[in-house]
Every structure is written in C-alpha cells, then in structure tokens.
Design a protein around this motif. Structure first.
Motif, PDB file in Angstrom:
ATOM      1  N   ARG A  34      -0.324  39.255  14.798  1.00 14.67           N
ATOM      2  CA  ARG A  34      -0.397  39.131  13.340  1.00 14.67           C
ATOM      3  C   ARG A  34       0.579  40.082  12.653  1.00 14.67           C
ATOM      4  N   ALA A  35       0.745  41.276  13.227  1.00 14.90           N
ATOM      5  CA  ALA A  35       1.706  42.216  12.652  1.00 14.90           C
ATOM      6  C   ALA A  35       3.117  41.666  12.742  1.00 14.90           C
ATOM      7  N   ALA A  36       3.467  41.049  13.864  1.00 12.74           N
ATOM      8  CA  ALA A  36       4.803  40.476  14.034  1.00 12.74           C
ATOM      9  C   ALA A  36       5.046  39.356  13.023  1.00 12.74           C
ATOM     10  N   GLU A  37       4.015  38.541  12.784  1.00 15.08           N
ATOM     11  CA  GLU A  37       4.142  37.474  11.786  1.00 15.08           C
ATOM     12  C   GLU A  37       4.378  38.065  10.402  1.00 15.08           C
ATOM     13  N   ALA A  38       3.636  39.116  10.060  1.00 18.71           N
ATOM     14  CA  ALA A  38       3.787  39.736   8.742  1.00 18.71           C
ATOM     15  C   ALA A  38       5.167  40.352   8.573  1.00 18.71           C
ATOM     16  N   LEU A  39       5.735  40.849   9.675  1.00 14.62           N
ATOM     17  CA  LEU A  39       7.058  41.479   9.630  1.00 14.62           C
ATOM     18  C   LEU A  39       8.189  40.478   9.810  1.00 14.62           C
ATOM     19  N   HIS A  40       7.834  39.242  10.173  1.00 12.34           N
ATOM     20  CA  HIS A  40       8.816  38.180  10.415  1.00 12.34           C
ATOM     21  C   HIS A  40       9.750  38.537  11.565  1.00 12.34           C
ATOM     22  N   ILE A  41       9.176  39.091  12.624  1.00 10.38           N
ATOM     23  CA  ILE A  41       9.939  39.367  13.840  1.00 10.38           C
ATOM     24  C   ILE A  41       9.158  38.832  15.028  1.00 10.38           C
ATOM     25  N   ALA A  42       9.813  38.727  16.176  1.00  9.86           N
ATOM     26  CA  ALA A  42       9.142  38.249  17.378  1.00  9.86           C
ATOM     27  C   ALA A  42       8.226  39.338  17.936  1.00  9.86           C
ATOM     28  N   GLN A  43       7.101  38.910  18.518  1.00 10.97           N
ATOM     29  CA  GLN A  43       6.145  39.890  19.036  1.00 10.97           C
ATOM     30  C   GLN A  43       6.738  40.777  20.135  1.00 10.97           C
ATOM     31  N   PRO A  44       7.532  40.233  21.083  1.00 10.30           N
ATOM     32  CA  PRO A  44       8.123  41.122  22.098  1.00 10.30           C
ATOM     33  C   PRO A  44       9.012  42.212  21.493  1.00 10.30           C
ATOM     34  N   VAL A  45       9.732  41.862  20.412  1.00  8.03           N
ATOM     35  CA  VAL A  45      10.579  42.857  19.742  1.00  8.03           C
ATOM     36  C   VAL A  45       9.701  43.958  19.152  1.00  8.03           C
ATOM     37  N   LEU A  46       8.605  43.566  18.526  1.00  4.89           N
ATOM     38  CA  LEU A  46       7.695  44.546  17.941  1.00  4.89           C
ATOM     39  C   LEU A  46       7.111  45.457  19.016  1.00  4.89           C
ATOM     40  N   SER A  47       6.694  44.875  20.104  1.00  3.88           N
ATOM     41  CA  SER A  47       6.121  45.675  21.197  1.00  3.88           C
ATOM     42  C   SER A  47       7.125  46.688  21.727  1.00  3.88           C
ATOM     43  N   ARG A  48       8.382  46.264  21.878  1.00  5.68           N
ATOM     44  CA  ARG A  48       9.410  47.177  22.367  1.00  5.68           C
ATOM     45  C   ARG A  48       9.642  48.318  21.380  1.00  5.68           C
ATOM     46  N   GLN A  49       9.649  48.007  20.092  1.00  4.32           N
ATOM     47  CA  GLN A  49       9.872  49.039  19.087  1.00  4.32           C
ATOM     48  C   GLN A  49       8.731  50.060  19.063  1.00  4.32           C
ATOM     49  N   ILE A  50       7.504  49.598  19.244  1.00  2.57           N
ATOM     50  CA  ILE A  50       6.355  50.518  19.268  1.00  2.57           C
ATOM     51  C   ILE A  50       6.416  51.398  20.516  1.00  2.57           C
ATOM     52  N   ARG A  51       6.786  50.805  21.663  1.00  2.50           N
ATOM     53  CA  ARG A  51       6.917  51.619  22.879  1.00  2.50           C
ATOM     54  C   ARG A  51       8.018  52.652  22.720  1.00  2.50           C
ATOM     55  N   ALA A  52       9.104  52.264  22.056  1.00  2.00           N
ATOM     56  CA  ALA A  52      10.204  53.209  21.827  1.00  2.00           C
ATOM     57  C   ALA A  52       9.755  54.346  20.913  1.00  2.00           C
ATOM     58  N   LEU A  53       8.971  54.021  19.898  1.00  2.00           N
ATOM     59  CA  LEU A  53       8.463  55.055  18.996  1.00  2.00           C
ATOM     60  C   LEU A  53       7.530  56.005  19.743  1.00  2.00           C
ATOM     61  N   GLU A  54       6.669  55.453  20.581  1.00  2.00           N
ATOM     62  CA  GLU A  54       5.770  56.301  21.371  1.00  2.00           C
ATOM     63  C   GLU A  54       6.563  57.229  22.288  1.00  2.00           C
ATOM     64  N   ALA A  55       7.632  56.698  22.873  1.00  2.00           N
ATOM     65  CA  ALA A  55       8.463  57.532  23.749  1.00  2.00           C
ATOM     66  C   ALA A  55       9.146  58.641  22.960  1.00  2.00           C
ATOM     67  N   GLU A  56       9.626  58.314  21.766  1.00  2.00           N
ATOM     68  CA  GLU A  56      10.297  59.323  20.946  1.00  2.00           C
ATOM     69  C   GLU A  56       9.328  60.426  20.505  1.00  2.00           C
TER      70      GLU A  56
END
Length: 261
Positions: free
Chosen positions: A22-44
């Motif tokens: 649902r978050a990916a839909e609200a952001l108008h991006i693909a869910q895999p892209v969103l998941s990767r960005q969240i993992r990158a933020l957690e790593a940072e």
C-alpha cells in the motif's frame, strides 16, 4: 552521514501504512524499489526500522523514534522549499476561528502573493509554527511559548455542548459545579479523540459533555446537540503566534492587520 530525504519519505509512507504494498501504491513506485530503499536506509542508520513477518509489518523501537523525528523534519524541508520559491504566506488557525478578513486585507495589498491557510489542532498548533509549515498561527492558549512570539487578540466565553435530551440542555447558563460527575470528552483524557468533529460525534452517540470556545460550538452547530454558556469558567484566550527568530516585513504587516480587523 547525509540523510536522504527521499528515503525518509519512503520510510514515513511505510510507517503510516504498515504495509509495503500500500505504501508503494501511495508513492507511485514499485514495491521492490521501496523495499530496497528501506533496506538501504536501515543500513545507513545501522538500525532495523521494521519487523516483517507473515502476520504483518510493525515498527521497531528505532523505527518509532525515527518516525517521531522524520515528520517534522520533512515538514521543515517542505516549508523551506516553499519559502525560497514563489513568495507565499501561510496562516494557521484553530477550529472555529475565522481568518478570512485579515487574509483578504493582506491579499489586497500584495496581489502577487500566494496566501494559504492551514487548519490546526490542539496537538499541532505550535508545532506547525516551529517547523515552518505556517508563517503565523491563530492559537488558543495556553501554549508553550518557548521560541515563540505572541500577541493577544481576543477572548471568548466557553460553552458546554450537550445532547438535546440532556438534563441541562434547556438551561440559559450553567456553572462548572453543574457538570460534576459528567464525562468530559476531551483530547487530554481521551487521546483517541483528536478533532472537534470526533468530540461532537462522541457526545451525540455516547453521551458526556464537551467544553468548547463559543465560536467553535457555533461553527460546528448540529441539530442533535446544544451549547450552553458556562458562566463561571475562565474565557478562552486567542493569540497570534510566530517563530521568535523570524522577523519579516510581511509578517509584521499581517500581525498589524490581524490586530485591527
């Protein structure tokens, strides 16, 4: 480390939906892209922000702390973009307060100025001033004045809002003592009730009473509720507030207008 505001926006979207799809839909991006960005933020950040399981997604302790800071940070960033772009001026106001006369005067003096208004609540009427979402706010006192400049505008009576069938509904006025034993529907004692509309719905459906400024009760008048003056209750005080560090000619002009109209 430089914090990526885009990743922070993605994080807030997931935190609010607690669902990556649902978050990916609200952001108008693909869910895999969103998941990767969240993992990158957690790593940072070196911290896990979400617990993901078959039963759902929940915030970790680190995620809760980040969400508390992320919202005002994003609001401040948005306000910064607004201030350095097209000249604009935003006025915050609490429920029941009418800001149109002062805004009209300011608009008539500055035809090219974009003027916006933002309805606030007890929870955020000061926060939106500090984070820059509004240039000035019509606030209902008391507020924490640290970092603010304030000028009083006016006071108004308080009334109690009751169901039409209530024992006090036909009184011309009541005393605070008359409300003893009544359930008071208030944001401080009922955190799940955040807006005036929710307070009035609770009173209409479940009973109890709500004490409101007169202008708010009048603005939200309903056929199934009445409001009665509370004659011995201190009046509601309304003030104009702005960030103490912000002193601009436009702000000073609006303050002068608001104190006159």
């Amino acid at each position: 480390m430089d914090l990526d505001l885009r990743k922070l926006r993605y994080f807030v979207a997931v935190a609010e939906h607690l669902n990556f799809g649902r978050a990916a839909e609200a952001l108008h991006i693909a869910q895999p892209v969103l998941s990767r960005q969240i993992r990158a933020l957690e790593a940072e950040l070196g911290a896990q922000l979400f617990d993901r399981s078959s039963s759902g997604t929940v915030l970790t302790g680190a995620g809760v702390r980040l969400l508390d800071d992320a919202r005002p940070l994003l609001a401040s960033a948005s306000a910064l973009v607004r201030r350095v772009g097209v000249e604009s001026f935003t006025v915050g106001f609490m429920p029941g307060l009418i800001v149109t006369p002062a805004v009209r005067v300011l608009a008539s003096r500055h035809p090219g100025l974009r003027i916006d208004v933002l309805r606030t609540t007890w929870e955020d009427q000061v926060e939106v001033i500090h984070d820059g979402r509004v240039d000035v706010g019509y606030v209902r006192l008391p507020v924490v004045v640290d970092g603010l400049s304030c000028v009083p505008l006016f006071s108004e009576p308080r009334v109690v809002v009751l169901p039409v069938s209530h024992r006090l509904a036909d009184k011309e006025s009541v005393l605070e003592a008359d409300l003893a034993g009544e359930l008071r529907v208030h944001h401080a004692t009922m955190p799940e009730i955040r807006t005036v509309e929710e307070k009035l719905e609770h009173v209409a459906l479940h009973g109890g009473v709500a004490v409101l400024p007169l202008s708010t009760a009048v603005f939200y008048s309903r056929e199934d509720l009445v409001h009665v003056p509370v004659s011995d209750m201190a009046p509601d005080e309304v003030a104009l507030a702005w960030a103490a560090h912000r002193q601009t000619p436009l702000l000073a002009e609006f303050i002068a207008i608001a104190r006159q109209v």
